[in-house]
Design an enzyme around this catalytic site. Structure first.
Site, short mmCIF file in Angstrom:
data_model
loop_
_atom_site.label_atom_id
_atom_site.label_comp_id
_atom_site.label_asym_id
_atom_site.label_seq_id
_atom_site.Cartn_x
_atom_site.Cartn_y
_atom_site.Cartn_z
N HIS A 1 -2.85 -1.20 -4.62
CA HIS A 1 -4.32 -1.15 -4.70
C HIS A 1 -4.80 0.29 -4.68
O HIS A 1 -4.06 1.18 -4.27
CB HIS A 1 -4.94 -1.95 -3.55
N SER B 1 0.81 -1.21 0.00
CA SER B 1 0.00 0.00 0.00
C SER B 1 0.85 1.27 0.00
O SER B 1 1.61 1.48 -0.93
CB SER B 1 -0.92 -0.10 1.22
#
Lengths: 85, 242
Positions: free
Chosen positions: B144, B121
């Site tokens: 993501h 992330s």
């Protein structure tokens, strides 16, 4: 009980205020440490926050070691004379 | 004379006591004592990157109020010539992560990052922010889209705000690594890689193949590279002076 929710866990089950007070950051020998209070009136090292890798080799800075509260300072400058002028 | 011997005996006793308590507490014996003098410092980004809300103490977090002053201190200290950034993070707050990444990117001293277990992330921008990046064979990085944990988007403005925030992350990563914007967005929005979620979990060698990370390697390679960059930096400075 099963709770289905889209809310994050730490928002649904908020930790009590005293949970946060258990740990604090202090400076000891000019090195920042994450500490928690021990029953003996000392600080117990939880985490060494130094970036100097050699500080991690010293026995007295290892997690689990205790040191008296009196030798801990709120910031790294309290030991210097110019700060206390 | 008698008194002196008594004192030394007492000292010996306390020393033994200390050693015994160390073994009881952590099951470890004394490690070699060294002088605190090193030209390479290391910064560990572990656990969750904590943002504007303080997480309860049972969470392992990297706090920006700790890390940012440390980076300032590293920039200022003339004895420190290089910085090794060790990542093993699940991600966390976008603003805090970007703040740390920007601090590392603007550091004048050579920096090398190494992703050990995971750099997921918001750990991705931090990993690429350094001059040279390494990833171990087994480490992974999850790419993501940005989301607000648990909160529902109510108005279109919230969506636009999120989209802008995502754009900042994409721009930072593409600027500081060799990955193209198309490829990064493709990984970010691909379906079927993460169960019931959008994104991709990139494993070590793949991260290098996509150009996200510079090289696969461990701590020895990272240290070698850092020393090489320090030498380059020094010779560059010498030329400037001449």
């Amino acid at each position: 009980m099963i709770l289905y929710t889209i809310m994050p866990e730490h928002l649904v089950f908020q930790a009590a205020a005293e949970e946060y007070e258990k740990q604090t950051t202090v400076y000891y020998d000019g090195i920042p440490f994450l500490v928690q209070k021990a029953e003996t009136g000392e600080y117990e090292i939880v985490r060494n926050l130094s970036t100097n890798p050699l500080h991690f080799l010293e026995q007295k800075y290892a997690p689990g070691t205790r040191f008296p509260m009196s030798v801990a300072t709120r910031n790294e400058f309290l030991l210097h004379s110019w700060y206390n002028k | 004379m008698e008194k002196e011997s008594y004192i030394s005996e007492e000292k010996q006793e306390t020393k033994e006591e200390q050693a015994a308590s160390a073994i009881q507490q952590l099951g470890q014996t004394n490690v070699p004592q060294m002088t605190p003098d090193t030209n390479i410092h290391c910064l560990t980004i572990v656990g969750q990157i904590e943002g504007h809300i303080q997480l309860p103490p049972q969470n392992k977090t990297t706090k920006y109020e700790h890390v940012i002053p440390q980076i300032v201190a590293i920039e200022q200290n003339q004895n420190i010539e290089g910085l090794l950034v060790i990542l093993n993070t699940v991600g966390g707050d976008v603003e805090a992560g970007l703040a740390i990444a920007e601090m590392l990117a603007s550091l004048s001293k050579p920096t090398v990052s190494i992703v050990l277990g995971g750099g997921h992330s918001i750990g991705v921008p931090i990993a690429v922010s350094c001059d040279y990046s390494f990833i171990t064979e087994t480490a992974t990085m999850t790419i993501h889209p940005i989301r607000l944990t648990g909160l529902v988007i109510g108005v279109p403005q919230t969506f636009e705000y999120l989209d802008k925030m995502q754009e900042r992350v994409v721009r930072f990563v593409t600027k500081h690594s060799k990955i193209t914007e198309e490829k990064f967005k493709e990984l970010m929005f691909s379906k079927g890689n993460l169960t019931r979620d959008i994104g991709t979990n990139v494993v070590g060698p793949d991260a290098v193949r996509y150009g996200l990370i510079d090289e696969v390697g461990g701590v020895s390679k990272a240290m070698d590279k850092l020393r090489e960059l320090i030498e380059l930096n020094k010779s560059g400075e010498r030329k400037m002076i001449q």
